[in-house]
Design a protein around this motif. Structure first.
Motif, PDB file in Angstrom:
ATOM      1  N   GLN A 143       0.851  -1.188   0.000  1.00 60.82           N
ATOM      2  CA  GLN A 143       0.000   0.000   0.000  1.00 60.82           C
ATOM      3  C   GLN A 143       0.887   1.239   0.000  1.00 60.82           C
ATOM      4  OE1 GLN A 143      -2.932   0.339   3.057  1.00 60.82           O
ATOM      5  NE2 GLN A 143      -3.706  -1.727   2.763  1.00 60.82           N
ATOM      6  N   LEU A 144       0.450   2.281  -0.707  1.00 57.59           N
ATOM      7  CA  LEU A 144       1.253   3.499  -0.764  1.00 57.59           C
ATOM      8  C   LEU A 144       1.426   4.116   0.622  1.00 57.59           C
ATOM      9  CD1 LEU A 144       0.007   5.139  -4.055  1.00 57.59           C
ATOM     10  CD2 LEU A 144       1.771   3.416  -3.673  1.00 57.59           C
ATOM     11  N   SER A 145       0.412   3.953   1.485  1.00 56.85           N
ATOM     12  CA  SER A 145       0.518   4.534   2.826  1.00 56.85           C
ATOM     13  C   SER A 145       1.674   3.896   3.596  1.00 56.85           C
ATOM     14  CB  SER A 145      -0.792   4.355   3.591  1.00 56.85           C
ATOM     15  OG  SER A 145      -1.148   2.995   3.650  1.00 56.85           O
ATOM     16  N   TRP A 146       1.911   2.602   3.361  1.00 56.10           N
ATOM     17  CA  TRP A 146       3.023   1.955   4.069  1.00 56.10           C
ATOM     18  C   TRP A 146       4.357   2.533   3.601  1.00 56.10           C
ATOM     19  CZ3 TRP A 146       1.006  -3.652   2.828  1.00 56.10           C
ATOM     20  CH2 TRP A 146      -0.230  -3.834   3.460  1.00 56.10           C
ATOM     21  N   ILE A 147       4.467   2.786   2.290  1.00 50.69           N
ATOM     22  CA  ILE A 147       5.703   3.365   1.757  1.00 50.69           C
ATOM     23  C   ILE A 147       5.927   4.745   2.364  1.00 50.69           C
ATOM     24  CG2 ILE A 147       6.819   4.221  -0.350  1.00 50.69           C
ATOM     25  CD1 ILE A 147       5.510   1.998  -1.860  1.00 50.69           C
ATOM     26  N   LEU A 148       4.858   5.523   2.421  1.00 51.24           N
ATOM     27  CA  LEU A 148       4.977   6.889   2.928  1.00 51.24           C
ATOM     28  C   LEU A 148       5.317   6.926   4.409  1.00 51.24           C
ATOM     29  CD1 LEU A 148       2.114   8.702   1.025  1.00 51.24           C
ATOM     30  CD2 LEU A 148       4.525   9.338   1.008  1.00 51.24           C
ATOM     31  N   ARG A 149       4.981   5.876   5.138  1.00 52.84           N
ATOM     32  CA  ARG A 149       5.220   5.884   6.574  1.00 52.84           C
ATOM     33  C   ARG A 149       6.538   5.217   6.943  1.00 52.84           C
ATOM     34  NH1 ARG A 149       1.103   5.478  10.849  1.00 52.84           N
ATOM     35  NH2 ARG A 149       2.966   6.465  11.638  1.00 52.84           N
ATOM     36  N   THR A 150       7.340   4.818   5.939  1.00 52.49           N
ATOM     37  CA  THR A 150       8.555   4.051   6.211  1.00 52.49           C
ATOM     38  C   THR A 150       9.790   4.846   5.772  1.00 52.49           C
ATOM     39  OG1 THR A 150       7.263   2.076   5.722  1.00 52.49           O
ATOM     40  CG2 THR A 150       9.654   1.812   5.820  1.00 52.49           C
ATOM     41  N   PRO A 151      10.884   4.799   6.560  1.00 53.10           N
ATOM     42  CA  PRO A 151      12.120   5.490   6.159  1.00 53.10           C
ATOM     43  C   PRO A 151      12.653   4.951   4.829  1.00 53.10           C
ATOM     44  CG  PRO A 151      12.218   4.801   8.469  1.00 53.10           C
ATOM     45  CD  PRO A 151      10.980   4.205   7.904  1.00 53.10           C
ATOM     46  N   ARG A 152      13.390   5.802   4.101  1.00 57.03           N
ATOM     47  CA  ARG A 152      13.869   5.470   2.760  1.00 57.03           C
ATOM     48  C   ARG A 152      14.731   4.213   2.708  1.00 57.03           C
ATOM     49  NH1 ARG A 152      13.778   9.534  -1.265  1.00 57.03           N
ATOM     50  NH2 ARG A 152      15.467   8.426  -2.288  1.00 57.03           N
ATOM     51  N   GLY A 153      15.488   3.943   3.774  1.00 59.54           N
ATOM     52  CA  GLY A 153      16.468   2.869   3.709  1.00 59.54           C
ATOM     53  C   GLY A 153      15.897   1.463   3.843  1.00 59.54           C
ATOM     54  N   VAL A 154      14.640   1.362   4.272  1.00 58.55           N
ATOM     55  CA  VAL A 154      14.060   0.034   4.522  1.00 58.55           C
ATOM     56  C   VAL A 154      13.783  -0.687   3.199  1.00 58.55           C
ATOM     57  CG1 VAL A 154      12.084  -1.167   5.543  1.00 58.55           C
ATOM     58  CG2 VAL A 154      13.061   0.846   6.679  1.00 58.55           C
ATOM     59  N   ALA A 155      14.022  -1.998   3.167  1.00 61.29           N
ATOM     60  CA  ALA A 155      13.765  -2.771   1.949  1.00 61.29           C
ATOM     61  C   ALA A 155      12.264  -2.902   1.712  1.00 61.29           C
ATOM     62  CB  ALA A 155      14.379  -4.158   2.085  1.00 61.29           C
ATOM     63  N   ILE A 156      11.877  -2.759   0.434  1.00 62.78           N
ATOM     64  CA  ILE A 156      10.465  -2.912   0.056  1.00 62.78           C
ATOM     65  C   ILE A 156       9.924  -4.256   0.534  1.00 62.78           C
ATOM     66  CG2 ILE A 156       9.127  -3.542  -1.999  1.00 62.78           C
ATOM     67  CD1 ILE A 156       8.988  -0.663  -1.712  1.00 62.78           C
ATOM     68  N   SER A 157      10.789  -5.284   0.459  1.00 64.35           N
ATOM     69  CA  SER A 157      10.300  -6.624   0.824  1.00 64.35           C
ATOM     70  C   SER A 157       9.980  -6.723   2.317  1.00 64.35           C
ATOM     71  CB  SER A 157      11.323  -7.691   0.418  1.00 64.35           C
ATOM     72  OG  SER A 157      12.576  -7.373   0.982  1.00 64.35           O
ATOM     73  N   ASP A 158      10.462  -5.749   3.128  1.00 56.67           N
ATOM     74  CA  ASP A 158      10.093  -5.755   4.541  1.00 56.67           C
ATOM     75  C   ASP A 158       8.818  -4.968   4.800  1.00 56.67           C
ATOM     76  OD1 ASP A 158      12.265  -7.265   5.189  1.00 56.67           O
ATOM     77  OD2 ASP A 158      13.541  -5.541   5.700  1.00 56.67           O
ATOM     78  N   VAL A 159       8.372  -4.213   3.819  1.00 53.58           N
ATOM     79  CA  VAL A 159       7.166  -3.396   3.994  1.00 53.58           C
ATOM     80  C   VAL A 159       5.951  -4.087   3.382  1.00 53.58           C
ATOM     81  CG1 VAL A 159       6.150  -1.105   3.602  1.00 53.58           C
ATOM     82  CG2 VAL A 159       8.638  -1.360   3.757  1.00 53.58           C
ATOM     83  N   MET A 160       6.203  -4.791   2.282  1.00 53.33           N
ATOM     84  CA  MET A 160       5.079  -5.362   1.525  1.00 53.33           C
ATOM     85  C   MET A 160       4.383  -6.481   2.307  1.00 53.33           C
ATOM     86  SD  MET A 160       7.099  -7.717  -1.213  1.00 53.33           S
ATOM     87  CE  MET A 160       7.727  -9.335  -0.765  1.00 53.33           C
ATOM     88  N   LYS A 161       3.154  -6.764   1.857  1.00 53.85           N
ATOM     89  CA  LYS A 161       2.401  -7.889   2.410  1.00 53.85           C
ATOM     90  C   LYS A 161       2.579  -9.050   1.434  1.00 53.85           C
ATOM     91  CE  LYS A 161      -1.947  -7.875   2.109  1.00 53.85           C
ATOM     92  NZ  LYS A 161      -3.365  -7.699   2.091  1.00 53.85           N
ATOM     93  N   ARG A 162       3.018 -10.205   1.934  1.00 52.87           N
ATOM     94  CA  ARG A 162       3.251 -11.332   1.032  1.00 52.87           C
ATOM     95  C   ARG A 162       1.965 -12.060   0.651  1.00 52.87           C
ATOM     96  NH1 ARG A 162       8.634 -12.772   0.219  1.00 52.87           N
ATOM     97  NH2 ARG A 162       9.996 -11.468   1.476  1.00 52.87           N
ATOM     98  N   GLU A 163       1.000 -12.088   1.570  1.00 51.05           N
ATOM     99  CA  GLU A 163      -0.274 -12.739   1.230  1.00 51.05           C
ATOM    100  C   GLU A 163      -1.024 -11.808   0.290  1.00 51.05           C
ATOM    101  OE1 GLU A 163       0.447 -11.962   4.427  1.00 51.05           O
ATOM    102  OE2 GLU A 163       1.287 -13.910   4.950  1.00 51.05           O
ATOM    103  N   GLN A 164      -1.235 -12.280  -0.937  1.00 51.32           N
ATOM    104  CA  GLN A 164      -1.944 -11.419  -1.868  1.00 51.32           C
ATOM    105  C   GLN A 164      -3.138 -12.164  -2.421  1.00 51.32           C
ATOM    106  OE1 GLN A 164       0.645  -9.679  -4.977  1.00 51.32           O
ATOM    107  NE2 GLN A 164       1.904 -11.405  -4.347  1.00 51.32           N
ATOM    108  N   THR A 165      -4.120 -11.401  -2.861  1.00 54.82           N
ATOM    109  CA  THR A 165      -5.210 -12.011  -3.597  1.00 54.82           C
ATOM    110  C   THR A 165      -4.948 -11.756  -5.066  1.00 54.82           C
ATOM    111  OG1 THR A 165      -6.656 -11.574  -1.742  1.00 54.82           O
ATOM    112  CG2 THR A 165      -7.693 -12.057  -3.840  1.00 54.82           C
ATOM    113  N   LEU A 166      -4.523 -12.794  -5.769  1.00 49.24           N
ATOM    114  CA  LEU A 166      -4.227 -12.644  -7.192  1.00 49.24           C
ATOM    115  C   LEU A 166      -5.464 -12.990  -8.013  1.00 49.24           C
ATOM    116  CD1 LEU A 166      -0.750 -14.382  -7.187  1.00 49.24           C
ATOM    117  CD2 LEU A 166      -1.260 -11.937  -7.082  1.00 49.24           C
ATOM    118  N   ILE A 167      -5.598 -12.338  -9.152  1.00 48.05           N
ATOM    119  CA  ILE A 167      -6.748 -12.589 -10.021  1.00 48.05           C
ATOM    120  C   ILE A 167      -6.244 -13.255 -11.311  1.00 48.05           C
ATOM    121  CG2 ILE A 167      -8.652 -11.493 -11.274  1.00 48.05           C
ATOM    122  CD1 ILE A 167      -8.970 -10.848  -8.390  1.00 48.05           C
ATOM    123  N   PRO A 168      -6.685 -14.482 -11.604  1.00 49.54           N
ATOM    124  CA  PRO A 168      -6.314 -15.092 -12.887  1.00 49.54           C
ATOM    125  C   PRO A 168      -6.938 -14.303 -14.033  1.00 49.54           C
ATOM    126  CG  PRO A 168      -7.299 -16.715 -11.388  1.00 49.54           C
ATOM    127  CD  PRO A 168      -7.536 -15.368 -10.794  1.00 49.54           C
TER     128      PRO A 168
END
Lengths: 466, 466
Positions: A203-228
């Protein structure tokens, strides 16, 4: 202009009523200006409107005045307006435009909106528009058109933000700031592996609330709902609704990210799908009030003829008892109450079951419970109504036997209604037939025929007479 | 765990069917574990599920086994699960919990979800829960409860991001990074003036794509769709749908920003409101399959009794012609076709009109056009069906007069159906009555009574006989 004037409810209060719809005086004023050839005045009136309201203006304008209106305000007719327009009204207008004009509009739109405009055109016109498009836009739209109608592939847009998992938050922000050509409307970004398969959503809000140096993979949510990409749009809508999604990644059969669907494209599908059951159950087709009248007449006529078959069957059941009726004509007056009450009870059950099926609330886990539930309701209401009607009739006509036969038929037909109201749609759904389209005919057939048969049959057996 | 295992469609394929609903085998396995007292096994099965699926699990579990299930998996029953749960199922569970347990759950939720849980409780329990809450949470929830049910005030959350207009993009980012206590789930930020009135809205994507030094007021969109705090939730949903909103600011009567509504809270309202017309039209109340059976019986019984009134009226019309029927019993068999065909045509029109009214597509600007449209459709179908049925009957029974009377009644009743199908709901809407709830009774009354009266009346005038 001051800011308060610009906030929408205030600015539009001259043009919109309390339902956010254009006032008739306003529509009239625009059309009067068009009729008098005063395009200047018409444009001045229409210009402050939101694209959704300009689209509405065309829907509220009678068919024969639409072309003149379009001509008067051509420069206000941008892609957003077309994206918001009712399908039939849009076809009307598109027919009046040259292919290169349609191509200009389509090239401004996200893939999903461009496809919505082009997919309904005649094949020749479609080819002409595609030829007039940029090679890139053309390839994107042609690929979208290669997916089945009403599938996720048609609904998705290809404009999205995808970043590799080794990036930091800062990398992502720099990328977004540095690339003019990226889309500006997105709510989440997708993190992909080197094979372009999604591994997480951010979510963009998570990016905005996180310092620049943090890895994206530590901010993202791994459980996703994918659509075929080949998923039906109704299923897409239900998945958005169930998991409260704002946007979702669309993947091809190899699991690669090919597009994105956002909730605003799904909201009108949710509304349409939820609303169309009532129209299907009543045989009104898609029930679009902008549909050409000829098509509406045809759809409804077919349904009425099918129901005529049911009515003839019911009439032939009555015909079996003509001798009884000739002897005791009161039966003819009362028999309609038995079939009618059964019909009403059947419709109640049917409406509940069709909705529960459409929203995936009724599944194989709870079918037996639903059947028991409806049987209990039918039994309770059948006994209450049977008693009420039976006693009433017995007293009014001073004919106890008539009261018993009448009350008993009401009870039996209520049970028939409750059971067929649930078994018929569930059976049709299992057989792969849309229960909303065909259930009502069968349920009415059951309640009409069984209603007449039970009442007149019992009356004959009992030897009822005046 | 590898990433692919974590993406939802794969991870859940053991538990979910193709409709994203829990498989019956899975539900059975969980309930078997609960029954055997093996909470460990039950928890292991339920733990990987999404909160929405845990909520479903309770819906799919029979009423009498829900308490045991809740006891077995208490620690998995968090606020998200309650937020996703059907109202009746939630009430069931909440009743079984202590006030402080409910307070714990409520304090974890956004205001809107906490209110949804608390608003349905008995007043005593409500007070107990409120007492157990933090003063801050308590004040927020009490204020929300002070707004009318189903209003924007109940639907909104108070957790939002608002920034002053003199800030730069960089100021906003620093603020978001520096304040732990701010909400993490938001899609837009609101720009407010010193009086806390919204002056603009800014999508997060715009902030992310803009250099730090740019003023927020140069990035934001000044045209906003504001939601008055007392607006009905149905209107809120239509406004979100019409303007394709993701979130919207809620303002009080003074125009001050008091909350935010996001589209995920509105999606289920859109679906419910669109789906409930079919249930109301058929007199099935709200048609929730989780409603206690006693309430369902009552709602449906009331509707059936009202329809009994209509049926009695229709029967009394038939009663006027008992002498004719006794002479010519075939009339009794055929009269149901006239009323039935009218009823079907009326229901078609009614469904279309009720939908068009509910979606604000039918407004005072196009009412006349709609009436004309339905009249034309009724005329076309009435003539087609009248001819078909009239000729058919004339030939089969070798009775030309019967054919003419029958065909003519079909035509007339189709016109009655088309006109009452549009005039009755439009009239009720103007009178401030929900057309979905009450139209069907009146339309059926018209088509039944007029159908019988026209057919039997014409038959009498014509002196029809066997």
């Amino acid at each position: 202009m001051s800011e308060t004037e610009l906030s929408q409810p205030e600015a539009d209060s001259q043009q919109l009523d309390e339902d956010d719809r254009l006032k008739p005086e306003f529509v009239r004023a625009v059309l009067d200006a068009v009729e008098e050839g005063d395009s200047e005045a018409a444009r001045a009136l229409v210009e402050p409107l939101h694209p959704a309201d300009i689209a509405d203006l065309f829907e509220l304008t009678p068919h024969e005045e639409r072309a003149a209106l379009a001509k008067a305000i051509t420069d206000l007719l941008d892609a957003d307006v077309f994206a918001e327009m009712n399908d039939y009204v849009r076809e009307d207008l598109i027919d009046a435009l040259e292919p290169h004009q349609v191509a200009d509009i389509a090239s401004e739109l996200d893939t999903d909106d461009a496809v919505a405009i082009i997919e309904d055109m005649e094949e020749d016109d479609q080819r002409a528009v595609l030829r007039a498009l940029d090679p890139d836009d053309r390839a994107a739209i042609e690929e979208a058109l290669s997916y089945p109608e009403e599938s996720a592939g048609r609904l998705m847009q290809r404009e999205l933000i995808a970043v590799p998992e080794h990036w930091t938050v800062g990398d992502a922000i720099d990328y977004l700031r540095g690339h003019e050509e990226l889309t500006t409307d997105f709510w989440e970004i997708y993190v992909v592996d080197p094979a372009h398969k999604p591994v997480g959503t951010c979510q963009l809000s998570w990016i905005l609330r996180t310092p620049r140096g943090v890895a994206i993979s530590d901010v993202m949510k791994r459980e996703q709902t994918l659509i075929p990409v080949d998923m039906d749009q109704e299923e897409v809508a239900l998945r958005f609704q169930k998991y409260a999604l704002i946007s979702a990644a669309v993947v091809d059969s190899g699991g690669r990210l090919v597009g994105m669907i956002t909730v605003d494209d799904v909201v009108h599908i949710i509304s349409e799908e939820a609303g169309e059951d009532i129209l299907r159950l009543s045989g009104a087709g898609e029930g679009d009030i902008n549909e050409p009248i000829r098509l509406t007449v045809r759809t409804r006529f077919v349904w009425l003829v099918i129901n005529l078959g049911t009515a003839l069957l019911a009439a032939s059941v009555v015909g079996l008892f003509e001798a009884e009726i000739a002897k005791f004509a009161l039966l003819a007056a009362l028999m309609g109450i038995v079939s009618g009450m059964g019909g009403n009870a059947g419709t109640q059950t049917l409406a509940v079951v069709v909705r529960a099926l459409a929203t995936n609330q009724l599944t194989s886990s709870n079918t037996t419970r639903m059947i028991t539930r409806e049987f209990m309701i039918a039994l309770a209401n059948g006994m209450l109504l049977g008693l009420l009607i039976g006693c009433g009739t017995g007293l009014i006509y001073g004919n106890l036997s008539l009261g018993i036969v009448f009350g008993l038929s009401i009870l039996i037909n209520n049970l028939v209604a409750g059971l067929s109201g649930v078994l018929i749609p569930v059976g049709l759904e299992r057989a792969g037939v849309d229960p909303a389209v065909s259930s009502a005919v069968f349920v009415t057939m059951m309640t009409d025929c069984m209603g007449f048969f039970t009442f007149l049959g019992l009356a004959m057996l009992w030897g009822l007479s005046a």
